[in-house]
Design an enzyme around this catalytic site. Structure first.
Site, PDB file in Angstrom:
ATOM      1  N   ASP A 275      14.038  27.792 -55.382  1.00  0.00           N
ATOM      2  CA  ASP A 275      13.550  28.822 -56.294  1.00  0.00           C
ATOM      3  C   ASP A 275      12.165  28.360 -56.723  1.00  0.00           C
ATOM      4  OD1 ASP A 275      12.851  30.400 -58.477  1.00  0.00           O
ATOM      5  OD2 ASP A 275      14.895  30.573 -59.215  1.00  0.00           O
ATOM      6  N   HIS A 276      11.132  29.016 -56.227  1.00  0.00           N
ATOM      7  CA  HIS A 276       9.780  28.481 -56.426  1.00  0.00           C
ATOM      8  C   HIS A 276       9.379  28.412 -57.900  1.00  0.00           C
ATOM      9  CE1 HIS A 276       8.728  32.800 -56.516  1.00  0.00           C
ATOM     10  NE2 HIS A 276       7.652  32.428 -57.182  1.00  0.00           N
TER      11      HIS A 276
ATOM     12  N   HIS B 186      15.334  33.600 -61.029  1.00  0.00           N
ATOM     13  CA  HIS B 186      14.217  33.089 -61.826  1.00  0.00           C
ATOM     14  C   HIS B 186      14.516  33.061 -63.327  1.00  0.00           C
ATOM     15  CE1 HIS B 186      12.212  33.340 -58.092  1.00  0.00           C
ATOM     16  NE2 HIS B 186      11.794  34.580 -58.173  1.00  0.00           N
TER      17      HIS B 186
END
Length: 490
Positions: free
Chosen positions: A174-175, A237
């Site tokens: 998950d960037h 996110h």
């Protein structure tokens, strides 16, 4: 989080000609190369390329100021691969052994699946079957989101992956967890006793998490119309940001300790049901509007490849309650959407108002203290305080104490993908999501989807270029709160 040396590695990049690779991954690998990371890459995709034309594609995706291109590009090789054809995998065995010997990579391998989710399980199966996942070094599997479309499908996918890889070899990326200010949340909280002492229901009124986008669905329409804002942004996110803000201090800043505390938060989030879903969550869809430059904006139903009767939500606002001792009674408000007036990701911690005090009886309104964590596009934080106005009035005025990463720091700062790929090479999975995190996050989201369906909750429309539907404001107003305007570091 134990620091370990980066070892050389052979990276199998599935989806090597895709959008993510061209926008993010090649530039991240270049920055790692300039930091003396040893690697070679086998690019894999269905399109026809030679090593030379593949390198041209990579070259075109790099920023214009990049130097040292020649030696960097020479580390990339291309092989055409169809995931559904086992012989495509078998032909890689000899070639990867050649590269391993040429670059002294010690058998270390990363399999990066930058693919459509429907291919994840098959790719892992063929890696196992072909023997590519059997190596004298270490191996790691990196998977982009989405990880399933509900808890049941994510469990099926996870079970498939576990036939080829152990849990500690699976890196669900998950960037957002690679962003500088997201990683700063833990330091801000646990390295500053002044904050940790008041980081609870006694002193905090509410928490607001905003991830707003100005763009519409664009060329993601086919994917997005099957997904919506809830699955695209909230399940991953936003839930990750929520856990970092709400988690208890870990016993140690080690991978499993941090993840354990994040899971405890997700388990404590109160699930939605048909009785409270309309009171605690808003789903919206953008209609035609006007942007800040007075340009007309299309509505969601006017976008290419969108069904004319689509009720997919492009906006979600919600009130989450965390049923534990620290946060009992404190609402965590979240909102995310497309075609909003500003692009920003920020967290606002609103502290409780001052109790009645005779000293302030005859002065103007005293506003609450706010701690704002700017994640993007600004990166920094500010603390809003009240001070006496200069003069004899005795009135108070708000001031903000601010920290912002300067231009030099920003220039040398690691990109999110660079940082996470580096962590993967080091074997540090702290900033990747563990299976139980994924499972509990899906439980929360599944309860929302199920309640929406049972109540037949329609979307509320909002004008493109606004900050969402009116019902999102009403969600907070009934508790005496309001959304704080997006703030900037200037």
């Amino acid at each position: 989080m134990t620091e370990t040396a980066r070892e050389p590695v052979l990276i199998f990049l599935f989806g090597a000609t895709g959008d993510l690779a061209r926008r993010k991954l090649y530039s991240a690998l270049y920055r790692l190369y300039t930091r003396d990371q040893e690697f070679a890459v086998i690019g894999l995709a269905r399109r026809t390329h030679t090593d030379e034309t593949y390198r041209d594609l990579i070259n075109d995706s790099l920023p214009s100021e990049v130097g040292q291109r020649k030696h960097f590009l020479e580390r990339f090789y291309y092989r055409r691969l169809d995931i559904t054809r086992p012989e495509s995998f078998a032909s890689l065995s000899t070639f990867c052994e050649e590269l391993d010997a040429r670059y002294h990579l010690h058998g270390n391998r990363i399999f990066y699946l930058s693919l459509a989710p429907c291919f994840f399980a098959e790719a892992a199966k063929q890696l196992k079957k072909s023997g590519l996942a059997e190596t004298k070094g270490w191996k790691r599997l990196v998977i982009e989101k989405p990880f399933g479309h509900n808890k049941e499908s994510s469990k099926e996918l996870n079970d498939s992956l576990l036939h080829a890889f152990n849990e500690n070899e699976i890196y669900r990326i998950d960037h957002y967890l690679g962003k500088e200010m997201v990683q700063n949340i833990e330091v801000l909280r646990f390295a500053n006793p002044i904050f940790e002492a008041i980081w609870n229901r006694r002193y905090i009124s509410n928490v607001q998490i905003t991830l707003s986008e100005t763009l519409g669905v664009g060329d993601r329409a086919n994917y997005y119309d099957q997904t919506g804002a809830l699955l695209d942004m909230v399940q991953n996110h936003i839930m990750q940001l929520l856990t970092l803000v709400a988690m208890e201090p870990p016993v140690r800043l080690e991978t499993n300790d941090v993840r354990y505390e994040k899971v405890k938060v997700l388990k404590a989030v109160r699930p939605m049901n048909i009785h409270n879903v309309t009171e605690q969550i808003v789903r919206g869809q953008y209609s035609r509007g006007i942007d800040a430059n007075r340009e007309r904006l299309r509505g969601y139903l006017d976008e290419n490849n969108i069904r004319s009767d689509s009720e997919t939500e492009t906006f979600v606002a919600a009130q989450f309650m965390i049923d534990n001792y620290r946060w009992q009674g404190v609402p965590f408000y979240i909102r995310t959407g497309k075609r909003m007036s500003e692009k920003a990701t920020q967290i606002v911690i609103q502290f409780k108002k001052l109790p009645k005090n005779p000293y302030f009886h005859n002065v103007n309104h005293v506003g609450p203290n706010l701690l704002v964590i700017y994640i993007s596009p600004d990166e920094g934080l500010s603390l809003k305080l009240n001070v006496k106005e200069t003069g004899e009035t005795g009135n108070t005025i708000p001031i903000s104490m601010k920290f912002r990463n300067n231009a030099l720091a920003m220039e040398n700062m690691q990109d999110a993908y660079e940082r996470l790929i580096a962590d993967c090479i080091k074997g540090d999975s702290t900033n990747f999501t563990r299976w139980d995190e994924v499972a509990y996050s899906w439980e929360i989201v599944d309860s929302i989807v199920d309640s929406w369906k049972k109540r037949h909750v329609p979307v509320d429309y909002y004008e493109a270029g606004s900050m969402g539907p009116v019902s999102a404001d009403e969600l907070l107003e009934k508790n005496g709160h309001h959304w704080w305007p997006l703030m900037h570091m200037e």
